[in-house]
Write a protein that holds these residues in place. Structure first.
Motif, short mmCIF file in Angstrom:
data_model
loop_
_atom_site.label_atom_id
_atom_site.label_comp_id
_atom_site.label_asym_id
_atom_site.label_seq_id
_atom_site.Cartn_x
_atom_site.Cartn_y
_atom_site.Cartn_z
N ASP A 66 50.64 23.50 62.54
CA ASP A 66 49.32 24.21 62.06
C ASP A 66 48.13 23.46 62.42
O ASP A 66 48.14 22.10 62.70
N ARG A 122 51.53 32.86 68.11
CA ARG A 122 53.05 32.46 67.61
C ARG A 122 53.83 33.79 68.26
O ARG A 122 53.20 34.58 68.71
N ASP A 196 50.62 24.66 54.36
CA ASP A 196 50.28 23.52 55.73
C ASP A 196 50.91 22.05 55.50
O ASP A 196 51.48 21.55 56.24
MG MG Z 1 48.81 28.83 58.86
#
Ligand code: MG
Ligand code: ATP
Length: 266
Positions: A66, A122, A196
């Protein structure tokens, strides 16, 4: 060298030994930014050719912890390319429909068609990263995925898709700074999520999962690059160099025009 930071098939790396800051081919920020601006223009011209040719595609996979800079990379590196020839797909927690299929189903659907650059924010690698760390499926299932992913990527590669995979490598302290910035700056609050912080607690587990993904899925046809990403200017330049070199290698050509000599427009 454009291939800087490229991993080699069969050669195991430890992420702890990979740099998160510049130095390999550039340590001068001003010069790097100039070089980057030039490369970006060249990338846009090559993309135009790729699109007009319509025979091959390029898939760019971005993975990072992250705040690793996936969004910023997309914004900066692809600034100036024709939006019609580029498609960004962000892979989130799979939907009910996606979960009802095999994990590569949604990925294959998003693979770039001929002529296009596809960018994955991603990717299928989440299925051996978050899925492994959070124990979403049993070990026996995620373990076999490395081979499945290599086979899948070979299939894409054999069917005219060039694949480049970038792991944006940031340090734990850089992540802390970026999170803090997201908390302090009201225009960045939206990027922050409490989740996160939960993931940050599992930093080592994620690093181990990344290490395995990079080591097991670096192939001749789909190499990983471990990009030092603490400094955005270096990250942008390093990625732009690889993209540019790859597009030059792909050498897209404008389609040969038909015999237009005799065409008259009245
Ligand atoms: Mg995120
Ligand atoms: P940012 O880094 O800017 O926060 P993001 O990519 O994290 O953007 P989010 O919407 O915050 O976007 O998070 C997407 C979440 O989806 C991530 O936590 C990621 O791990 C998760 N995810 C993606 N693919 C899968 C998957 N196959 N299975 C489970 N979770 C997944």
């Amino acid at each position: 060298m454009p291939k800087t930071h490229q991993l080699e098939p069969g050669r195991q790396i430890r992420l702890a030994d990979c740099p998160t800051t510049a130095g390999t081919f550039h340590d001068n920020r001003k010069q790097a930014e100039k070089d980057f601006a030039k490369l970006r223009k060249k990338i846009a011209l090559l993309q135009h050719r790729l699109y007009s040719e319509g025979k091959q595609s390029l898939l760019v996979v971005l993975q990072a912890m992250d705040a690793g800079g996936k969004d910023g990379t997309i914004r900066r590196v692809f600034e100036g390319v024709n939006p019609q020839g580029t498609r960004v797909t962000s892979f989130k927690v799979p939907s009910k429909e996606e979960l009802a299929h095999d994990y590569l189903w949604r990925i294959h659907k998003a693979a770039p068609q001929r002529g296009m650059i596809g960018v994955f924010n991603r990717s299928h690698y989440e299925d051996v990263l978050v899925v492994r760390v959070e124990k979403i499926v049993p070990e026996a299932i995620w373990r076999r995925r490395y081979d499945e992913i290599n086979t899948f990527e070979k299939h894409l590669s054999d069917n005219s898709t060039r694949i480049l995979k970038f792991y944006l490598h940031i340090s734990k302290s850089e992540q802390r700074e970026r999170f803090q910035d997201r908390l302090d700056d009201p225009t960045k609050n939206w990027k922050f999520s409490l989740d996160d912080l939960e993931k940050r607690k599992l930093w080592n587990e994620y690093q181990a999962a990344y290490e395995d993904a990079l080591n097991r899925c670096t192939t001749e046809w789909a190499p990983w690059f471990a990009i030092p990403a603490d400094q955005k200017w270096y990250r942008n330049l390093a990625i732009a160099r690889v993209l540019h070199a790859t597009l030059v290698e792909m050498d897209p050509q404008f389609p040969a025009s038909e015999d237009l000599e005799s065409v008259v427009i009245d």
